[in-house]
Design a protein around this motif. Structure first.
Motif, PDB file in Angstrom:
ATOM      1  N   GLY A 112      -7.056  -9.209   2.970  1.00 59.46           N
ATOM      2  CA  GLY A 112      -7.447  -8.342   1.865  1.00 59.46           C
ATOM      3  C   GLY A 112      -7.544  -9.093   0.552  1.00 59.46           C
ATOM      4  N   PRO A 146      -8.063  -0.124  -1.349  1.00 57.27           N
ATOM      5  CA  PRO A 146      -7.568   0.753  -0.276  1.00 57.27           C
ATOM      6  C   PRO A 146      -6.619   1.853  -0.743  1.00 57.27           C
ATOM      7  N   TYR A 201      -9.659 -14.290  13.435  1.00 56.89           N
ATOM      8  CA  TYR A 201      -8.471 -13.604  12.914  1.00 56.89           C
ATOM      9  C   TYR A 201      -7.191 -14.202  13.487  1.00 56.89           C
ATOM     10  N   GLN A 260      -6.377  -9.426  11.103  1.00 55.02           N
ATOM     11  CA  GLN A 260      -7.065  -8.175  10.799  1.00 55.02           C
ATOM     12  C   GLN A 260      -6.118  -7.205  10.084  1.00 55.02           C
ATOM     13  N   ASN A 261      -6.664  -6.558   9.040  1.00 54.35           N
ATOM     14  CA  ASN A 261      -5.940  -5.547   8.268  1.00 54.35           C
ATOM     15  C   ASN A 261      -4.710  -6.084   7.530  1.00 54.35           C
ATOM     16  N   SER A 262      -4.609  -7.402   7.396  1.00 53.04           N
ATOM     17  CA  SER A 262      -3.455  -7.987   6.714  1.00 53.04           C
ATOM     18  C   SER A 262      -3.686  -8.052   5.212  1.00 53.04           C
ATOM     19  N   GLU A 293     -16.966 -10.821   5.562  1.00 53.64           N
ATOM     20  CA  GLU A 293     -17.396 -10.299   6.866  1.00 53.64           C
ATOM     21  C   GLU A 293     -18.847 -10.648   7.177  1.00 53.64           C
ATOM     22  N   GLY A 314       0.810  -1.208   0.000  1.00 52.44           N
ATOM     23  CA  GLY A 314       0.000   0.000   0.000  1.00 52.44           C
ATOM     24  C   GLY A 314       0.847   1.263   0.000  1.00 52.44           C
ATOM     25  N   ARG A 368     -10.511 -11.428   0.675  1.00 48.64           N
ATOM     26  CA  ARG A 368     -11.751 -10.664   0.503  1.00 48.64           C
ATOM     27  C   ARG A 368     -12.027 -10.419  -0.985  1.00 48.64           C
TER      28      ARG A 368
END
Length: 335
Positions: A158, A101, A179, A152-154, A172, A71, A161
């Motif tokens: 992502g 993102p 997680y 989470q947030n990895s 979700e 990112g 998903r």
């Protein structure tokens, strides 16, 4: 006039063969990720190769820096704080389309590919008593069940998903997510806390090896069919078929037909064509050097160089591949 035409034609031929092109003196920054992962040591290996082979004669240097990962690397390239970066294929796709993102600056039209580096192989495993077809569709049928799809947030969660959304799954809403990293996820499956896991990584993956050795026939790896691949990829041209040969993992008696997305070397469109050509050429003429430094690069080969790339090739890289007889699809040719 005839003489001038002859000179012009000769110059054009010389340029087309790369004979008249000159490398530009430059010192590039290569953005990677945290020092504890794979991106950083591979980036150090790449930058070391450039320094050893190209800096003495061509004055082309490169230095690897740690970063927050894909990112942030999108931003570093956009703002020219780095001229090269390693990133996950999905983030390259996000950047090119201005989605996901990294939407704050819209589509990043300056982003170009140099080469696939190694692949994140999708490894879907579920409890054997939940198997119906033995393919990814079985995961879709487990709505409402507990799943371990990453911390989470990895990047792992992502990519899961994005991939499963193509199968009509909102992870979700449709699963009870547990997680955690790969080791805890594998343990959760073995202990019955979840019915399925997904661990995209290089093969073999330690957590999967341990799971198969410990859980035996109580867990089953899921194949991905051509139809499921098309749905999951959702037109990104990002995921490609990947074979995990029988015997890769304990008790794995059959080939595991799954899919993978690339980690790739990205660059800015305005970097010198000749410099990118020479860097690409140097990489592929010295693969044993890279592979001796980090085993992830053992996945690299000319045959796999453009597999799953999410954005067009830099013209310098494209020229090298064309010289090697690689057929480049239209979507990877920069306008």
């Amino acid at each position: 006039m005839s003489y001038m035409k002859t000179v012009a034609a000769a110059a054009a031929i010389s340029l087309s063969l790369g004979g008249a092109a000159q490398a530009e003196e430059a010192s590039y920054v290569l953005a990677t990720a945290s020092t504890g992962g794979t991106y950083y040591p591979v980036g150090v290996a790449l930058s070391t190769l450039v320094k050893v082979k190209l800096e003495p004669g061509e004055k082309i240097g490169m230095s690897a820096i740690s970063s927050a990962g894909s990112g942030e690397n999108v931003r570093l390239l956009r703002e020219n704080e780095a001229q090269f970066a390693i990133m996950q294929g999905l983030f390259g796709s996000y950047a090119a389309t201005g989605t996901g993102p990294v939407t704050e600056a819209g589509p990043q039209e300056n982003l170009r590919s140099v080469t696939m580096l190694w692949q994140n192989v999708e490894q879907f495993v579920i409890a054997s008593d939940s198997v119906v077809n033995g393919t990814l569709s079985d995961l879709v049928e487990l709505k409402g069940q507990a799943m371990a799809l990453g911390a989470q947030n990895s990047g792992t969660i992502g990519s899961n998903r994005a991939l499963l959304s193509g199968m009509g799954i909102d992870i979700e809403a449709d699963y009870e997510l547990v997680y955690g990293g790969y080791g805890p996820s594998a343990e959760a499956l073995q202990n019955g806390q979840v019915v399925g896991i997904s661990t995209p990584a290089g093969v073999p993956t330690g957590a999967i090896s341990q799971l198969f050795a410990s859980a035996g026939d109580s867990v089953t790896p899921l194949n991905v069919t051509e139809e499921e691949l098309a749905m999951a990829d959702a037109g990104r041209n990002l995921w490609t078929p990947f074979l995990i040969p029988a015997g890769t993992y304990p008790g794995q008696d059959e080939d595991w037909n799954t899919i993978a997305q690339p980690n790739f070397l990205a660059t800015n469109a305005d970097v010198s064509e000749e410099n990118v050509y020479m860097i690409t050429k140097t990489i592929y003429e010295n693969l044993p050097f890279l592979q001796a430094i980090h085993p992830a690069t053992k996945a690299m080969s000319l045959e796999a160089a453009i597999a799953g790339l999410p954005v067009p090739l830099h013209p310098g890289a494209a020229r090298f591949y064309q010289e090697q007889g690689i057929e480049i699809p239209a979507r990877l040719i920069a306008n």
